[in-house]
Design a protein around this motif. Sequence first.
Motif, PDB file in Angstrom:
ATOM      1  N   SER A  99      22.316   2.280 -11.474  1.00 11.60           N
ATOM      2  CA  SER A  99      22.906   1.734 -12.680  1.00 11.60           C
ATOM      3  C   SER A  99      21.879   0.925 -13.434  1.00 11.60           C
ATOM      4  O   SER A  99      20.970   0.344 -12.850  1.00 11.60           O
ATOM      5  CB  SER A  99      24.053   0.797 -12.314  1.00 11.60           C
ATOM      6  N   GLU A 100      22.055   0.879 -14.715  1.00 11.55           N
ATOM      7  CA  GLU A 100      21.153   0.095 -15.532  1.00 11.55           C
ATOM      8  C   GLU A 100      21.866  -0.337 -16.800  1.00 11.55           C
ATOM      9  O   GLU A 100      22.707   0.361 -17.330  1.00 11.55           O
ATOM     10  CB  GLU A 100      19.894   0.908 -15.862  1.00 11.55           C
ATOM     11  N   LYS A 101      21.546  -1.541 -17.254  1.00 12.04           N
ATOM     12  CA  LYS A 101      22.065  -1.998 -18.530  1.00 12.04           C
ATOM     13  C   LYS A 101      20.831  -2.472 -19.289  1.00 12.04           C
ATOM     14  O   LYS A 101      20.086  -3.305 -18.796  1.00 12.04           O
ATOM     15  CB  LYS A 101      23.048  -3.149 -18.304  1.00 12.04           C
ATOM     16  N   HIS A 102      20.605  -1.917 -20.469  1.00 14.40           N
ATOM     17  CA  HIS A 102      19.336  -2.204 -21.148  1.00 14.40           C
ATOM     18  C   HIS A 102      19.419  -3.442 -22.030  1.00 14.40           C
ATOM     19  O   HIS A 102      20.329  -3.581 -22.830  1.00 14.40           O
ATOM     20  CB  HIS A 102      18.922  -1.007 -22.013  1.00 14.40           C
ATOM     21  N   ASP A 103      18.455  -4.334 -21.899  1.00 19.29           N
ATOM     22  CA  ASP A 103      18.315  -5.461 -22.816  1.00 19.29           C
ATOM     23  C   ASP A 103      16.982  -5.293 -23.513  1.00 19.29           C
ATOM     24  O   ASP A 103      15.998  -4.911 -22.883  1.00 19.29           O
ATOM     25  CB  ASP A 103      18.309  -6.782 -22.049  1.00 19.29           C
ATOM     26  N   SER A 104      16.948  -5.593 -24.792  1.00 18.94           N
ATOM     27  CA  SER A 104      15.655  -5.462 -25.457  1.00 18.94           C
ATOM     28  C   SER A 104      14.857  -6.743 -25.249  1.00 18.94           C
ATOM     29  O   SER A 104      15.401  -7.792 -24.922  1.00 18.94           O
ATOM     30  CB  SER A 104      15.829  -5.165 -26.936  1.00 18.94           C
ATOM     31  N   PHE A 105      13.555  -6.628 -25.411  1.00 20.22           N
ATOM     32  CA  PHE A 105      12.685  -7.802 -25.289  1.00 20.22           C
ATOM     33  C   PHE A 105      12.798  -8.693 -26.514  1.00 20.22           C
ATOM     34  O   PHE A 105      12.244  -9.773 -26.563  1.00 20.22           O
ATOM     35  CB  PHE A 105      11.216  -7.369 -25.167  1.00 20.22           C
ATOM     36  N   ILE A 106      13.493  -8.180 -27.536  1.00 17.96           N
ATOM     37  CA  ILE A 106      13.460  -8.862 -28.832  1.00 17.96           C
ATOM     38  C   ILE A 106      14.131 -10.228 -28.798  1.00 17.96           C
ATOM     39  O   ILE A 106      15.217 -10.394 -28.261  1.00 17.96           O
ATOM     40  CB  ILE A 106      14.124  -7.981 -29.910  1.00 17.96           C
ATOM     41  N   ASP A 107      13.438 -11.184 -29.361  1.00 18.41           N
ATOM     42  CA  ASP A 107      13.954 -12.551 -29.413  1.00 18.41           C
ATOM     43  C   ASP A 107      13.753 -13.024 -30.861  1.00 18.41           C
ATOM     44  O   ASP A 107      12.636 -13.378 -31.248  1.00 18.41           O
ATOM     45  CB  ASP A 107      13.130 -13.402 -28.432  1.00 18.41           C
ATOM     46  N   PRO A 108      14.801 -13.010 -31.707  1.00 19.92           N
ATOM     47  CA  PRO A 108      14.633 -13.372 -33.120  1.00 19.92           C
ATOM     48  C   PRO A 108      14.232 -14.840 -33.246  1.00 19.92           C
ATOM     49  O   PRO A 108      14.710 -15.679 -32.486  1.00 19.92           O
ATOM     50  CB  PRO A 108      16.031 -13.156 -33.714  1.00 19.92           C
ATOM     51  N   ILE A 109      13.354 -15.134 -34.178  1.00 20.59           N
ATOM     52  CA  ILE A 109      13.013 -16.540 -34.412  1.00 20.59           C
ATOM     53  C   ILE A 109      13.431 -16.932 -35.825  1.00 20.59           C
ATOM     54  O   ILE A 109      13.764 -16.074 -36.653  1.00 20.59           O
ATOM     55  CB  ILE A 109      11.504 -16.831 -34.176  1.00 20.59           C
ATOM     56  N   ASP A 110      13.385 -18.268 -36.109  1.00 20.79           N
ATOM     57  CA  ASP A 110      13.981 -18.808 -37.331  1.00 20.79           C
ATOM     58  C   ASP A 110      13.444 -18.197 -38.617  1.00 20.79           C
ATOM     59  O   ASP A 110      14.173 -18.022 -39.582  1.00 20.79           O
ATOM     60  CB  ASP A 110      13.774 -20.334 -37.375  1.00 20.79           C
ATOM     61  N   ASP A 111      12.142 -17.868 -38.654  1.00 21.95           N
ATOM     62  CA  ASP A 111      11.578 -17.397 -39.930  1.00 21.95           C
ATOM     63  C   ASP A 111      11.942 -15.954 -40.244  1.00 21.95           C
ATOM     64  O   ASP A 111      11.365 -15.352 -41.143  1.00 21.95           O
ATOM     65  CB  ASP A 111      10.056 -17.587 -39.927  1.00 21.95           C
ATOM     66  N   GLY A 112      12.901 -15.400 -39.527  1.00 21.69           N
ATOM     67  CA  GLY A 112      13.328 -14.036 -39.834  1.00 21.69           C
ATOM     68  C   GLY A 112      12.557 -12.972 -39.080  1.00 21.69           C
ATOM     69  O   GLY A 112      12.922 -11.810 -39.093  1.00 21.69           O
ATOM     70  N   LYS A 126       5.591  -7.743 -19.080  1.00 18.95           N
ATOM     71  CA  LYS A 126       6.076  -7.447 -20.429  1.00 18.95           C
ATOM     72  C   LYS A 126       4.938  -6.922 -21.303  1.00 18.95           C
ATOM     73  O   LYS A 126       5.092  -5.903 -21.991  1.00 18.95           O
ATOM     74  CB  LYS A 126       6.678  -8.709 -21.064  1.00 18.95           C
ATOM     75  N   GLU A 127       3.790  -7.613 -21.276  1.00 16.60           N
ATOM     76  CA  GLU A 127       2.654  -7.175 -22.093  1.00 16.60           C
ATOM     77  C   GLU A 127       2.287  -5.730 -21.758  1.00 16.60           C
ATOM     78  O   GLU A 127       2.070  -4.899 -22.640  1.00 16.60           O
ATOM     79  CB  GLU A 127       1.435  -8.081 -21.843  1.00 16.60           C
ATOM     80  N   TRP A 128       2.241  -5.460 -20.469  1.00 18.71           N
ATOM     81  CA  TRP A 128       1.901  -4.108 -20.026  1.00 18.71           C
ATOM     82  C   TRP A 128       2.952  -3.103 -20.507  1.00 18.71           C
ATOM     83  O   TRP A 128       2.630  -2.057 -21.057  1.00 18.71           O
ATOM     84  CB  TRP A 128       1.806  -4.101 -18.492  1.00 18.71           C
ATOM     85  N   ALA A 129       4.231  -3.483 -20.346  1.00 15.40           N
ATOM     86  CA  ALA A 129       5.314  -2.562 -20.703  1.00 15.40           C
ATOM     87  C   ALA A 129       5.285  -2.250 -22.199  1.00 15.40           C
ATOM     88  O   ALA A 129       5.469  -1.094 -22.614  1.00 15.40           O
ATOM     89  CB  ALA A 129       6.659  -3.153 -20.301  1.00 15.40           C
ATOM     90  N   ILE A 130       5.042  -3.268 -23.012  1.00 13.89           N
ATOM     91  CA  ILE A 130       5.013  -3.048 -24.462  1.00 13.89           C
ATOM     92  C   ILE A 130       3.845  -2.135 -24.837  1.00 13.89           C
ATOM     93  O   ILE A 130       4.000  -1.202 -25.621  1.00 13.89           O
ATOM     94  CB  ILE A 130       4.962  -4.394 -25.213  1.00 13.89           C
ATOM     95  N   GLU A 131       2.698  -2.379 -24.224  1.00 12.33           N
ATOM     96  CA  GLU A 131       1.553  -1.481 -24.471  1.00 12.33           C
ATOM     97  C   GLU A 131       1.898  -0.036 -24.112  1.00 12.33           C
ATOM     98  O   GLU A 131       1.432   0.907 -24.740  1.00 12.33           O
ATOM     99  CB  GLU A 131       0.348  -1.896 -23.614  1.00 12.33           C
ATOM    100  N   MET A 132       2.733   0.139 -23.098  1.00  9.53           N
ATOM    101  CA  MET A 132       3.098   1.495 -22.666  1.00  9.53           C
ATOM    102  C   MET A 132       4.284   2.031 -23.464  1.00  9.53           C
ATOM    103  O   MET A 132       4.838   3.076 -23.129  1.00  9.53           O
ATOM    104  CB  MET A 132       3.465   1.520 -21.181  1.00  9.53           C
ATOM    105  N   GLY A 133       4.691   1.286 -24.497  1.00 11.28           N
ATOM    106  CA  GLY A 133       5.725   1.801 -25.386  1.00 11.28           C
ATOM    107  C   GLY A 133       7.143   1.359 -25.059  1.00 11.28           C
ATOM    108  O   GLY A 133       8.101   1.842 -25.662  1.00 11.28           O
ATOM    109  N   ALA A 134       7.312   0.445 -24.118  1.00  8.34           N
ATOM    110  CA  ALA A 134       8.676   0.027 -23.767  1.00  8.34           C
ATOM    111  C   ALA A 134       9.196  -0.983 -24.783  1.00  8.34           C
ATOM    112  O   ALA A 134       8.447  -1.780 -25.342  1.00  8.34           O
ATOM    113  CB  ALA A 134       8.704  -0.580 -22.370  1.00  8.34           C
ATOM    114  N   THR A 135      10.472  -0.922 -25.029  1.00  2.00           N
ATOM    115  CA  THR A 135      11.111  -1.881 -25.929  1.00  2.00           C
ATOM    116  C   THR A 135      12.213  -2.656 -25.206  1.00  2.00           C
ATOM    117  O   THR A 135      12.639  -3.699 -25.656  1.00  2.00           O
ATOM    118  CB  THR A 135      11.787  -1.143 -27.108  1.00  2.00           C
ATOM    119  N   HIS A 136      12.690  -2.105 -24.108  1.00  6.00           N
ATOM    120  CA  HIS A 136      13.802  -2.710 -23.381  1.00  6.00           C
ATOM    121  C   HIS A 136      13.423  -2.918 -21.922  1.00  6.00           C
ATOM    122  O   HIS A 136      12.468  -2.334 -21.426  1.00  6.00           O
ATOM    123  CB  HIS A 136      15.037  -1.799 -23.429  1.00  6.00           C
ATOM    124  N   TYR A 137      14.216  -3.728 -21.255  1.00  8.33           N
ATOM    125  CA  TYR A 137      14.066  -3.817 -19.803  1.00  8.33           C
ATOM    126  C   TYR A 137      15.448  -3.713 -19.175  1.00  8.33           C
ATOM    127  O   TYR A 137      16.465  -3.920 -19.842  1.00  8.33           O
ATOM    128  CB  TYR A 137      13.376  -5.125 -19.393  1.00  8.33           C
TER     129      TYR A 137
END
Length: 696
Positions: free
Chosen positions: A76-89, A53-64
Amino acid sequence: MAKVQDLYGLMVFDEHTMQERLPSATYKQLMRTIKDGAPLDLEVANVVAHAMKEWAIEMGATHYTHWFQPLSGITSEKHDSFIDPIDDGHAIMSFSGKELIQGEPDASSFPSGGLRATFEARGYTAWDPTSFAFIKDEVLCIPTAFCSYNGEALDKKTPLLRSMRAVDEQANRVLALFGEPHQRVVTTVGAEQEYFLISEDDYKRRLDLVLTGRTLFGYSPCKGQELEEHYFGAIRPTVNNFMKELDEELWKLGVPAKTKHNEVAPCQHELAPLFANANRAIDQNLLTMEEMRLLASHYNLVCLEHEKPFEHINGSGKHNNWSISANGKNLLEPGENPMSNLRFLVFLAGVIQAVDDYQELLRMSAASAGNDHRLGANEAPPAIVSMFLGDELGRVVDALIEGRDYTASERTEMDLGVAELPNFLQDNTDRNRTSPFAFTGNKFEFRMPGAEQNLSDANMILNTAMAKSLKEFADELEGFSEEEFRATALEYVRRTLRDHQRIIFNGDGYSDEWPKEAERRGLANHRTTADALPCFVSEKSIRLFEEFAVLDEVEVRSRYEVKLEKYNKTMNIEIRTMKRLVRRDYLPAINDFAAEIARHITEVRAVLPDADLINQESKLQALIDGAAEINRQLGKLHELHYASLEIEDQQERANMNAHQIVPVMDALRDAVDAMEIIVEREKWPVPTYNEILFYA
Ligand code: ADP
Ligand code: MG
């Protein structure tokens, strides 16, 4: 362009990146999984996922995405983002080991051949660590296998991996007999991809191309491929730019694109990569096809990957170059003196036995509606599987069969008669372009697969059949002492070659005599997909796949059903498109033109009652006759089409499509094409072959 060395593999989480980014203990454990097939535990997966993930983000990826190959053959592919919202917004970017190892796409809308009722839609994707993850369009793509809730394979990759394991096991038994135990045996594949590039404007105006991938109509162009000027000819500047960008993008993805050139037909090209292990090679081929389609649009071009986009000129194949290697050493390398290279002879005999015994399955692997227009059509190999060994190897095999001695022929030095040019050694295997399964020096080239196909099926069959040959050899030879081994093995090779020599054919596969000769030899000749598919569910086939745990009976049957359905659906789309085009485009254009000529005749007659209007009159007659013939064929097609849709049994429907409907489609096409050459150019509703194939 940046230096190739800097680009290459930039977007791939490959061994090099892993070593750089993973703690050394994790790296070692992962390598044990990749290289030796050791199970992967969740702890390790978590660490790998984080680094990835760290590598992918450095290379500009937002989804996996879990990238997989459903039974339809395309990825086939279904994209999920790495984003994980946390409580503080805010949000953090997260990716766990579990997410890396396993995914749960909704499997209900992928073909499964009845394996999984839709209400039981769950399917799992599982990471295949032997094929590297990569980034494409800001998405981290994780190559995965895809299976049902009950563990049945729902994809093309899983059985391929199983077949590779089978070859590994059986080849190791054989190698152990040669005193070379414990090797990593893989089958290797180099997939030569053929394709067409045409202008986007023409493409958009051809509904048949848009909907079916091929032209359902079109008179042969005034100039075809007869001058043979296109093959290896200078590449058009636009195409050249396309190829450059394609190479660059593929290199970034770690795809070793190597050779590019024009092919025989106008607008046809080829790309060949360096070979890789079968699993990775197939992933790379699918990526290549995807990049081709995508990048063509940057140049107002469209990439056609269909097996036969145009009648009257060559279609596109995907040659499957195949070999077996043990710890990186090619087992099909004959060496200086093949006759005394017993290990080579054992593996060679194994391939010959495999191809002969399972010729029908190999033919089946290349069967599709698209490829039916190619196989046996005097340009691609015939629908009969046979093997070409070349002169040198052919003589070796003959000598073995006849129990003679054989001394290697000296390779002839070619003297070009020009002092400035270096002399070079003549290749031992001359080329035979008509053979479906040719030995080309140190590998076999299976030429039946079509350009659009996923090579997993062909290789799954080839590998499993090969595992069977090797198993029989090992079963028989394991009991012998070291002293007895060589003589017994050689006798075994002789016997195998004798038993299977009918599959070897060095002549012209396009000749009219060959099908007759093949029939005398008892070789199968399945002309169409409908004829070729049933052998998949034969007892012999099911026994083979079950023996090596590559597919169980349920999986075989489901795959057969998916193939049948795909064939019938493709036919249905083509028939509907044909009917629509004839009714709405071609007939109106022909009728309009006829009416115009009729008006013209009447007008001229009003002024000059005795004018010689033979030219217009005969043309009018031809148009009227032509339209009537089109109407007749259209009526026949329509009736047969509706009758076919009534047939519940998919095999019976396929038989009807292949044997009754295709001939009427051909007749309808001929009737329309005959009008194309007399209707005024401006009035013909679509761009013709002359225009499409010879764009500036
Ligand atoms: P040609 O078709 O002109 O003979 P090459 O011999 O260069 O071309 O190879 C064609 C393809 O075969 C390439 O993709 C190449 O990487 C592949 N190939 C070469 N050696 C092997 C091998 N041992 N196993 C699988 N594929 C191979
Ligand atoms: Mg080739």
